[in-house]
Design a protein around this motif. Structure first.
Motif, PDB file in Angstrom:
ATOM      1  N   ASP A  67       0.839  -1.205   0.000  1.00 41.46           N
ATOM      2  CA  ASP A  67       0.000   0.000   0.000  1.00 41.46           C
ATOM      3  C   ASP A  67       0.871   1.252   0.000  1.00 41.46           C
ATOM      4  O   ASP A  67       0.620   2.198  -0.750  1.00 41.46           O
ATOM      5  CB  ASP A  67      -0.942  -0.017   1.199  1.00 41.46           C
ATOM      6  N   VAL A 107       2.433   1.719  -3.440  1.00 39.88           N
ATOM      7  CA  VAL A 107       1.447   2.229  -4.393  1.00 39.88           C
ATOM      8  C   VAL A 107       1.227   3.722  -4.175  1.00 39.88           C
ATOM      9  O   VAL A 107       1.183   4.497  -5.134  1.00 39.88           O
ATOM     10  CB  VAL A 107       0.125   1.439  -4.292  1.00 39.88           C
ATOM     11  N   ARG A 108       1.127   4.137  -2.924  1.00 38.04           N
ATOM     12  CA  ARG A 108       0.914   5.564  -2.644  1.00 38.04           C
ATOM     13  C   ARG A 108       2.121   6.406  -3.051  1.00 38.04           C
ATOM     14  O   ARG A 108       1.975   7.533  -3.526  1.00 38.04           O
ATOM     15  CB  ARG A 108       0.593   5.790  -1.166  1.00 38.04           C
ATOM     16  N   TYR A 130       4.754   5.401  -5.288  1.00 39.50           N
ATOM     17  CA  TYR A 130       5.323   5.170  -6.616  1.00 39.50           C
ATOM     18  C   TYR A 130       4.291   4.858  -7.695  1.00 39.50           C
ATOM     19  O   TYR A 130       4.652   4.640  -8.846  1.00 39.50           O
ATOM     20  CB  TYR A 130       6.352   4.038  -6.542  1.00 39.50           C
ATOM     21  N   GLY A 131       3.034   4.838  -7.323  1.00 42.64           N
ATOM     22  CA  GLY A 131       1.984   4.636  -8.313  1.00 42.64           C
ATOM     23  C   GLY A 131       1.396   3.240  -8.296  1.00 42.64           C
ATOM     24  O   GLY A 131       2.022   2.284  -7.857  1.00 42.64           O
ATOM     25  N   GLU A 132       0.190   3.156  -8.805  1.00 42.67           N
ATOM     26  CA  GLU A 132      -0.565   1.898  -8.732  1.00 42.67           C
ATOM     27  C   GLU A 132       0.005   0.791  -9.619  1.00 42.67           C
ATOM     28  O   GLU A 132      -0.335  -0.365  -9.450  1.00 42.67           O
ATOM     29  CB  GLU A 132      -2.026   2.136  -9.057  1.00 42.67           C
ATOM     30  N   ARG A 133       0.910   1.119 -10.516  1.00 47.42           N
ATOM     31  CA  ARG A 133       1.477   0.095 -11.400  1.00 47.42           C
ATOM     32  C   ARG A 133       2.707  -0.589 -10.810  1.00 47.42           C
ATOM     33  O   ARG A 133       3.208  -1.551 -11.386  1.00 47.42           O
ATOM     34  CB  ARG A 133       1.791   0.702 -12.760  1.00 47.42           C
TER      35      ARG A 133
END
Length: 71
Positions: A22, A25-26, A28-31
């Protein structure tokens, strides 16, 4: 984890892993999870794939995550 017997320890490890993903993702991005899995499919280590995608060392990101948790 597949060899561990302590269910509380297993649950804690999964919770820690989920929290770290989580965080990634926050930051560095959802990919980023997809990029890491794709890198693994290409024979890259997680650290190598992470560094290629983010230009940041995974150990540094883990340290930042720990620092973020301490706040």
């Amino acid at each position: 984890l597949s060899r561990w017997q302590d269910e509380a320890r297993i649950a804690r490890a999964y919770a820690q892993s989920l929290a770290f993903v989580d965080y990634l993702v926050r930051q560095y991005g959802e990919r980023i999870p997809i990029a890491l899995v794709a890198g693994g499919a290409q024979g890259k280590s997680v650290s190598e794939g992470f560094r290629e995608w983010t230009r940041v060392e995974l150990a540094a990101a883990l340290g930042d995550f720990a620092h973020d948790l301490a706040r």
